[in-house]
Write a protein that holds these residues in place. Sequence first.
Motif, PDB file in Angstrom:
ATOM      1  N   ARG A  56       0.848  -1.206   0.000  1.00  0.00           N
ATOM      2  CA  ARG A  56       0.000   0.000   0.000  1.00  0.00           C
ATOM      3  C   ARG A  56       0.883   1.255   0.000  1.00  0.00           C
ATOM      4  O   ARG A  56       0.656   2.185  -0.768  1.00  0.00           O
ATOM      5  N   ALA A  57       1.915   1.258   0.833  1.00  0.00           N
ATOM      6  CA  ALA A  57       2.816   2.416   0.926  1.00  0.00           C
ATOM      7  C   ALA A  57       3.605   2.596  -0.373  1.00  0.00           C
ATOM      8  O   ALA A  57       3.752   3.717  -0.861  1.00  0.00           O
ATOM      9  N   ALA A  58       4.080   1.498  -0.930  1.00  0.00           N
ATOM     10  CA  ALA A  58       4.878   1.569  -2.153  1.00  0.00           C
ATOM     11  C   ALA A  58       4.052   2.015  -3.358  1.00  0.00           C
ATOM     12  O   ALA A  58       4.567   2.656  -4.279  1.00  0.00           O
ATOM     13  N   LEU A  59       2.762   1.685  -3.343  1.00  0.00           N
ATOM     14  CA  LEU A  59       1.905   1.980  -4.490  1.00  0.00           C
ATOM     15  C   LEU A  59       0.986   3.157  -4.250  1.00  0.00           C
ATOM     16  O   LEU A  59       0.019   3.359  -4.983  1.00  0.00           O
ATOM     17  N   ALA A  60       1.286   3.964  -3.263  1.00  0.00           N
ATOM     18  CA  ALA A  60       0.394   5.079  -2.877  1.00  0.00           C
ATOM     19  C   ALA A  60       0.004   5.959  -4.064  1.00  0.00           C
ATOM     20  O   ALA A  60      -1.141   6.400  -4.154  1.00  0.00           O
ATOM     21  N   GLY A  61       0.881   6.206  -4.987  1.00  0.00           N
ATOM     22  CA  GLY A  61       0.573   7.041  -6.137  1.00  0.00           C
ATOM     23  C   GLY A  61       0.195   6.276  -7.389  1.00  0.00           C
ATOM     24  O   GLY A  61      -0.090   6.855  -8.418  1.00  0.00           O
ATOM     25  N   HIS A  62       0.172   4.943  -7.282  1.00  0.00           N
ATOM     26  CA  HIS A  62      -0.110   4.095  -8.441  1.00  0.00           C
ATOM     27  C   HIS A  62      -1.595   4.107  -8.778  1.00  0.00           C
ATOM     28  O   HIS A  62      -2.434   3.924  -7.925  1.00  0.00           O
TER      29      HIS A  62
END
Length: 65
Positions: A56-62
């Motif tokens: 979730r943190a890694a893909l926050a802007g995905h």
Amino acid sequence: MTEEAAIESPCVRDCRVDQVTGFCVGCYRTLTEISYWASYTDEQRRRIMGFIETRRAALAGHKAV
């Protein structure tokens, strides 16, 4: 000694798999994690919940597809 509450499914009923990441856009699990959730031990579920937070943190802007 108190028992810990069972680890509930992180499903939020927004079940679509992002074709780029392979993660559900609602709960950030893989299809394998979703399929086997009911048979996982609490320790396995805790580990997956940690993966979910990292994803979730890694893909926050995905943007999901």
